[in-house]
Every structure is written in C-alpha cells, then in structure tokens.
Design a protein around this motif. Structure first.
Motif, PDB file in Angstrom:
ATOM      1  N   ASN A 168       0.823  -1.205   0.000  1.00  0.00           N
ATOM      2  CA  ASN A 168       0.000   0.000   0.000  1.00  0.00           C
ATOM      3  C   ASN A 168       0.856   1.254   0.000  1.00  0.00           C
ATOM      4  O   ASN A 168       0.528   2.248  -0.664  1.00  0.00           O
ATOM      5  CB  ASN A 168      -0.930   0.011   1.211  1.00  0.00           C
ATOM      6  N   ILE A 169       1.948   1.180   0.742  1.00  0.00           N
ATOM      7  CA  ILE A 169       2.844   2.333   0.751  1.00  0.00           C
ATOM      8  C   ILE A 169       3.369   2.572  -0.657  1.00  0.00           C
ATOM      9  O   ILE A 169       3.432   3.704  -1.139  1.00  0.00           O
ATOM     10  CB  ILE A 169       3.994   2.117   1.750  1.00  0.00           C
ATOM     11  N   TRP A 170       3.700   1.480  -1.317  1.00  0.00           N
ATOM     12  CA  TRP A 170       4.190   1.631  -2.689  1.00  0.00           C
ATOM     13  C   TRP A 170       3.097   2.181  -3.597  1.00  0.00           C
ATOM     14  O   TRP A 170       3.324   3.112  -4.378  1.00  0.00           O
ATOM     15  CB  TRP A 170       4.695   0.294  -3.208  1.00  0.00           C
ATOM     16  N   ARG A 171       1.899   1.610  -3.448  1.00  0.00           N
ATOM     17  CA  ARG A 171       0.812   2.024  -4.333  1.00  0.00           C
ATOM     18  C   ARG A 171       0.344   3.431  -4.030  1.00  0.00           C
ATOM     19  O   ARG A 171       0.043   4.202  -4.939  1.00  0.00           O
ATOM     20  CB  ARG A 171      -0.363   1.058  -4.186  1.00  0.00           C
ATOM     21  N   ASN A 172       0.232   3.727  -2.777  1.00  0.00           N
ATOM     22  CA  ASN A 172      -0.388   4.994  -2.405  1.00  0.00           C
ATOM     23  C   ASN A 172       0.600   6.148  -2.319  1.00  0.00           C
ATOM     24  O   ASN A 172       0.185   7.294  -2.219  1.00  0.00           O
ATOM     25  CB  ASN A 172      -1.097   4.860  -1.055  1.00  0.00           C
ATOM     26  N   TYR A 173       1.845   5.816  -2.344  1.00  0.00           N
ATOM     27  CA  TYR A 173       2.799   6.904  -2.206  1.00  0.00           C
ATOM     28  C   TYR A 173       3.814   6.913  -3.329  1.00  0.00           C
ATOM     29  O   TYR A 173       3.775   7.766  -4.198  1.00  0.00           O
ATOM     30  CB  TYR A 173       3.488   6.818  -0.840  1.00  0.00           C
ATOM     31  N   PHE A 174       4.703   5.951  -3.306  1.00  0.00           N
ATOM     32  CA  PHE A 174       5.788   5.981  -4.270  1.00  0.00           C
ATOM     33  C   PHE A 174       5.245   5.884  -5.691  1.00  0.00           C
ATOM     34  O   PHE A 174       5.625   6.666  -6.558  1.00  0.00           O
ATOM     35  CB  PHE A 174       6.784   4.843  -4.010  1.00  0.00           C
ATOM     36  N   PHE A 175       4.386   4.946  -5.910  1.00  0.00           N
ATOM     37  CA  PHE A 175       3.830   4.791  -7.252  1.00  0.00           C
ATOM     38  C   PHE A 175       2.966   5.976  -7.625  1.00  0.00           C
ATOM     39  O   PHE A 175       2.965   6.431  -8.767  1.00  0.00           O
ATOM     40  CB  PHE A 175       3.028   3.490  -7.324  1.00  0.00           C
ATOM     41  N   LEU A 176       2.213   6.476  -6.630  1.00  0.00           N
ATOM     42  CA  LEU A 176       1.325   7.595  -6.930  1.00  0.00           C
ATOM     43  C   LEU A 176       2.104   8.859  -7.201  1.00  0.00           C
ATOM     44  O   LEU A 176       1.616   9.757  -7.882  1.00  0.00           O
ATOM     45  CB  LEU A 176       0.363   7.832  -5.765  1.00  0.00           C
ATOM     46  N   ARG A 177       3.291   8.919  -6.650  1.00  0.00           N
ATOM     47  CA  ARG A 177       4.093  10.096  -6.951  1.00  0.00           C
ATOM     48  C   ARG A 177       4.315  10.180  -8.450  1.00  0.00           C
ATOM     49  O   ARG A 177       4.164  11.230  -9.070  1.00  0.00           O
ATOM     50  CB  ARG A 177       5.423  10.022  -6.216  1.00  0.00           C
ATOM     51  N   GLY A 178       4.685   9.027  -8.987  1.00  0.00           N
ATOM     52  CA  GLY A 178       4.849   9.021 -10.429  1.00  0.00           C
ATOM     53  C   GLY A 178       3.533   9.241 -11.143  1.00  0.00           C
ATOM     54  O   GLY A 178       3.481   9.931 -12.167  1.00  0.00           O
ATOM     55  N   VAL A 179       2.477   8.685 -10.563  1.00  0.00           N
ATOM     56  CA  VAL A 179       1.171   8.840 -11.203  1.00  0.00           C
ATOM     57  C   VAL A 179       0.725  10.284 -11.137  1.00  0.00           C
ATOM     58  O   VAL A 179       0.171  10.826 -12.107  1.00  0.00           O
ATOM     59  CB  VAL A 179       0.136   7.936 -10.504  1.00  0.00           C
ATOM     60  N   ARG A 180       0.981  10.915 -10.018  1.00  0.00           N
ATOM     61  CA  ARG A 180       0.604  12.323  -9.892  1.00  0.00           C
ATOM     62  C   ARG A 180       1.386  13.172 -10.887  1.00  0.00           C
ATOM     63  O   ARG A 180       0.828  14.073 -11.534  1.00  0.00           O
ATOM     64  CB  ARG A 180       0.853  12.811  -8.479  1.00  0.00           C
ATOM     65  N   ALA A 181       2.666  12.868 -10.961  1.00  0.00           N
ATOM     66  CA  ALA A 181       3.461  13.638 -11.923  1.00  0.00           C
ATOM     67  C   ALA A 181       2.959  13.389 -13.334  1.00  0.00           C
ATOM     68  O   ALA A 181       2.832  14.318 -14.148  1.00  0.00           O
ATOM     69  CB  ALA A 181       4.933  13.252 -11.807  1.00  0.00           C
ATOM     70  N   GLU A 182       2.649  12.149 -13.605  1.00  0.00           N
ATOM     71  CA  GLU A 182       2.135  11.827 -14.935  1.00  0.00           C
ATOM     72  C   GLU A 182       0.793  12.496 -15.156  1.00  0.00           C
ATOM     73  O   GLU A 182       0.507  13.012 -16.243  1.00  0.00           O
ATOM     74  CB  GLU A 182       2.001  10.305 -15.057  1.00  0.00           C
TER      75      GLU A 182
END
Lengths: 172, 445
Positions: B65-79
């Motif tokens: 969840n940390i990966w999905r909600n934070y690290f991955f979402l960081r990239g998703v947010r930037a995207e």
C-alpha cells in the motif's frame, strides 16, 4: 536408596522412610475421596495439600518439594473427573515454594505452620482457579469469604496433622 | 548457560515440571468449535503461529500500500500533471485548429462559389479572327467535337474574353466582350454596383446602367456579376479606366479589360458549370438576395400613389427613370421590374427586323430590360424579390443603348423582348434564367 536431605547449618533437614513417603500421601488421597461422602463438610479440607506442605517444609529441598507436590497433585487429578494437571500444577508450585520457605524459615512452631498453611492454601486455590478457568474453562466462582474460611480450617487441621506427622521425621 | 542453570536449578526444574503438567492439560482439554472439539494444545499451537503470520501479511500489505499509495502515486501524480498540461495544450491547439478550419471553410465557400460555377473547362488556342475591324471575335480550335456549345463562357487567367457565338465541329467563333453587340453582366467590386458591360464600335468596353449619383473611382475593379448566366460570378473583367457622365442620368464608365484581348493565344472555354451557388452552412439566403447578386442592382421601389394603385393602370415613374442600379419600374399589374439588363422571358419570341437573321428563340427565361414582348410570362419582381405571376405588358420603345445600331454579320444572340427599331438592329444581350417584366411604354428608355 534412602533419600537424604541436606540443608543449611541452621535448619534441620529431615527425611522420611519410603512407606511414609508413599503411604501418607496415598492415605490422604483416600481420605479426601472417601470422607466427604460421609461428612460433606469435610470437602472443605484438602488433605493432599496439607501433606504436600508438610513434606515440603520438612525436607526443605525445592526440587523434592516440587516433585512431591506434582506427584500428589497429579494423583489427586486422577481421582477427579477433570483433566489431569490442574491440581498437579497448583501443588507443584506450592511444594516448590513451601520447600524454599522451609529452607529459609523455622516452621517448626505452630504459629508459623498456621500462617504458612493459610497462605499456601490461598495460593493453591488461586492457582487452581487460574488454570481451571484459563485452560480448562471450568466455571468456578471465587469467594473470598469461603476461601479464607476454608484456609483457616485447613490451617487449623494442618497444625494438628503436622504434629502427628512429626513422629515420622528422621533426622539426616 | 551452565552457571545460570546451576544457579537457578531449582527454579528451572520447577518451570520444567510445571510446563510438562500444563502440556498434559493442553492435550487433555478440548475446546469446543463449530463442528468439532479441538484439543487445547492444537489451539495453542495455532494461536502461537497465526499472529506471526498476520503480522507478516500486514507488513506485506502495508508495504504494498505504501508503494501504491505513495511511491507509485508520486509518479502517477506527476504523470497526471503532465497529462493535464498536455490536455490544456491540446485544447488550445484545438481552438486554434477550429478557428483555422472555420476560416478555411469560409474561404472554401468563397472559392467554392467559383469552383461550383466552373466545373469543367476546355483549353483552346486562338487560331484566327473574324477579319473585320467592326466585329471583334476570334476563332478557336475547339468545336462541338470537344463539347463546345454556344453561349459558353470563354475566359483566360487574366479575365473574361467573351462567349461562344457559333460552334462548328472543330472550331468555334467567340464573340469578345469589346464587341459592340456583346453584353456582360458586371459589377463593381467595391460598391457592388451592377451594370451591363458592353463593347463599343471602337473596341472599348464601357459599363452602363450605373446611376450618375453613384461613386465610381478609376481603378475600381470590375467583376462579372453572374447575372447573364454565361460568365460565372466573380471573374475579373477589368478595371475602371475613366468615369464620365453618360446619357440620361447614367455614368459612362470606361473599363480596361483584364484580359489582353489583342494578344490572345490560349483561352479556356467553360464547358460545364453548376447552377446552384455556394451558400454558407446554416445561412439561409433570401431569393431576393440571390437575384440581386445575379442582376444589376435594383433601385428601391418608389412610393406608390394610392390613387394610382386604385386605378392600377399607370405606374408612377421614379425620379430619374429606371436604371440598372436604381429603381424598378412597375408594369401594368403594378409589379416592379428591372431593366438594367437584357432579359428574355421564357417563351417569348421576337424578330430581329431587317437583316433576316434568325429570330431569337430564347431557350431559357432571361431578364429583359428596355423592351417588352407580348405574351411574356416573366417572373415578376418586386422591390422585395421576384414574384411569380403573369404580367401583361405593353410594348415600349426600344432601348437605344441596348439595341445595337450596327448589325453583327450573320450573328444574333438571344435578344430582348423589344422589337428592334431598325431593320439592321440586332441585339446581343446577356441572358438570365429569371425573366423580368420589361419596361412599360412609359419607360423613358
């Protein structure tokens, strides 16, 4: 092989013969199982516990005391309908600490014996309640009045019983 | 370890004995479950292991969840941010492209009018002339074999040249615009004043039927109005060379042709054109507007005297008479007409007196000016637009301007409805499919 006990220089260590070591606990168990059917009030007493305390304080050896308590307790469990080990655990603890206390204190006088018996009876009951309710899930109700009264009764009986059993002591 | 065991030997033994007894109890005791009783020792074992498993699973899920909600979402947010910026840029681009498309569409509509009118052309070479100074016509090397027909427009890149007067199998005779028998519907580009472009005896070209009070400047471009139904609208005709007062309240506008009529070598013959005009999508054009585009400008309808309307016999003459760009005349039935251009009503016939030339039998209804005919069934026109009704017209005098005094040798074209004045009079008038009621006898022309 005779069981010899050694103790510290200030406290005497006694030994008992094998017939006494085996016979007295068995007699206590028999009386505990037979007398309450004739005398219901007698169920308040716990003769195997008194015997355990006596032998543990007389031998003044924790290891022998815990094994004595474990053996008497397991034998008492075998006569009951509940799982084996409830009295065994409780009397094992009582035998261990009674031997340890006997090694530290002079428990030859009646007053000391009365208080020790009262104390160990209440401890025994507490441990029994804990194991019975925690592990076996028996429905038991703790009553302080009843337990204290029973403790006093066992302490009085114990003091008298201890004087009878002192006859079988053998000095090491 | 040994010292600890030796130091706490008694306690160790006590714990060991107690543990064994507890174990024995656990083996004996059964916990009641849903379907069966489970030994307490099994319950203890499960209870000892499952919490550890739960912790491990929780840690695993939490890490995921940390990966999905934070690290991955960081990239998703930037995207997401980047994509939003792209969307905004695309929207701007779309707006720009939409505007360009609309502009292109408008331009296309402007061009499409011409494109629709000129659907097909045939290139032809000028192979000869008529051989007479009075007749300004040329011969081209294309004829009926190539699909050439009479009354087809002949143009060049520079501007209009003339129309096909006569067709042979492999050649055609083209009447140029500077011929005195020629008449072209034309209009000024700026003011959109419409008139009739006619040739003169000396080979010059004049724009007639423009009121003298109109402002015309030298250099103004003259375009084809399309009203003659020969030349498509908007083709360059020439430029105003000189403006001088003309006859009867009209201007005499000399026009310099765009096409060099004296040095023609190659021409285009418009062999096919479409009749409908380009109309902007969703824009409804009134019939009056369409007619106004095709015809010379129609003067405003004068005030009608109620007495005259009650009598309904004599129309009121507008001040200054009728002209191409001024006021219409009322026919007998009170409908206004335009006499700015020569029109021939459908079904009308007339004779070109004197020269034995073929009687003009107009195949299509064309507007007529300056003349009248019997049995005309024009599409009446009012100031507000054409009115389809029959009109009984009185013959009027011929228009001295429109009626040519010098006959073209052997040539005649669709003429007006007026009988010619002289026997040698011939008319070569531009034609229009919309017949106009000719002027009445009270027409000053």
């Amino acid at each position: 092989m005779p069981i010899t006990y050694t103790s510290g220089e200030q406290i005497e260590v006694y030994r008992f013969s094998i017939p006494v070591t085996v016979g007295v606990p068995l007699l206590a168990l028999f009386l505990q199982a037979f007398v309450p059917r004739r005398l219901p009030f007698f169920s308040i007493f716990d003769l195997p516990l008194l015997v355990t305390i006596f032998f543990a304080m007389a031998r003044r050896n924790p290891i022998s005391g815990l094994f004595t308590g474990a053996a008497i307790g397991l034998a008492q469990d075998m006569l009951g309908a509940y799982p084996i080990g409830i009295y065994g655990i409780a009397k094992t603890v009582v035998g261990y600490f009674a031997s340890s206390l006997g090694a530290k204190l002079d428990v030859e006088n009646a007053g000391a014996r009365f208080l020790v018996t009262l104390g160990f009876y209440l401890a025994h009951q507490a441990i029994y309640f804990t194991v019975a309710r925690g592990m076996v899930s028996l429905t038991l109700n703790w009553s302080w009045g009843r337990e204290i009264l029973a403790g006093l009764a066992n302490a009085v009986l114990g003091v008298g019983l201890y004087f009878l059993l002192d006859k079988f002591k053998q000095r090491t | 370890m040994e010292s600890v065991l030796g130091r706490y030997r008694n306690l160790t033994i006590l714990v060991g004995v107690l543990f064994l007894q507890v174990l024995g109890l656990a083996v004996q005791v059964k916990r009641s479950g849903d379907s069966e009783n489970t030994r307490l020792i099994r319950v203890w074992a499960v209870d000892a292991i499952t919490p550890l498993e739960r912790v491990l699973v929780w840690f695993q899920n939490d890490s995921r969840n940390i990966w999905r909600n934070y690290f991955f979402l960081r990239g998703v947010r930037a995207e997401n941010r980047e994509l939003k910026q792209q969307i905004e840029q695309m929207r701007l681009e779309q707006v720009r492209l939409t505007e360009d498309a609309e502009q292109a569409h408008r331009l296309q509509l402007l061009l499409a009018f011409k494109e629709q009118i000129i659907a097909k052309t045939v290139a032809a070479q000028v192979i000869g002339s008529s051989g007479s100074d009075l007749s300004r016509s040329i011969y081209i090397d294309k004829g009926s074999n190539e699909g050439i027909a009479t009354d087809m427009a002949v143009i060049t890149v520079g501007g209009i040249v003339g129309k096909v007067l006569r067709v042979y199998p492999s050649t055609s005779l083209v009447l140029m615009i500077n011929d005195q028998t020629s008449g072209v519907g034309a209009m000024l580009e700026k003011s959109r004043l419409q008139g009739v472009l006619k040739g003169t005896a000396d080979g010059t070209v004049v724009l007639e039927r423009v009121m003298s009070d109109e402002k015309v400047d030298p250099g103004d471009r003259v375009l084809s109005s399309g009203g003659d139904q020969i030349f498509p609208k908007g083709l360059p005709v020439g430029t105003v060379a000189k403006v001088s007062p003309g006859r009867e309240m009209f201007l005499k506008i000399e026009v310099k042709p765009s096409a060099d009529l004296s040095r023609l070598e190659e021409v285009l013959v418009v062999t096919e054109k479409q009749e409908e005009s380009a109309v902007a999508d969703g824009v409804r054009v009134r019939a009056a507007d369409i007619l106004a585009q095709r015809l010379p400008s129609v003067p405003d309808k004068p005030a009608v005297d109620p007495a005259a309307m009650a009598g309904n016999s004599k129309p009121i003459e507008p001040a200054g008479g009728t002209s191409a760009g001024t006021k219409p005349l009322t026919s007998v039935d009170g409908s206004a007409n335009s006499e700015s251009s020569a029109h021939v009503a459908t079904g009308s016939t007339f004779k070109v007196a004197g020269n034995g030339s073929a009687a003009a039998t107009p195949a299509k209804a064309t507007p007529v000016s300056g003349g009248s005919s019997q049995g005309v069934t024009p599409a009446g026109q009012t100031a507000n637009g054409p009115v389809a009704k029959k009109t009984v017209l009185k013959p009027v005098s011929s228009d001295p301007v429109l009626n040519s005094s010098s006959p073209a040798a052997g040539t005649s074209s669709a003429g007006g409805v007026r009988p010619p004045k002289s026997s040698t009079e011939q008319q070569n008038l531009p034609v229009s499919p919309n017949p106009q009621p000719p002027a009445t006898e009270d027409d000053p022309h």
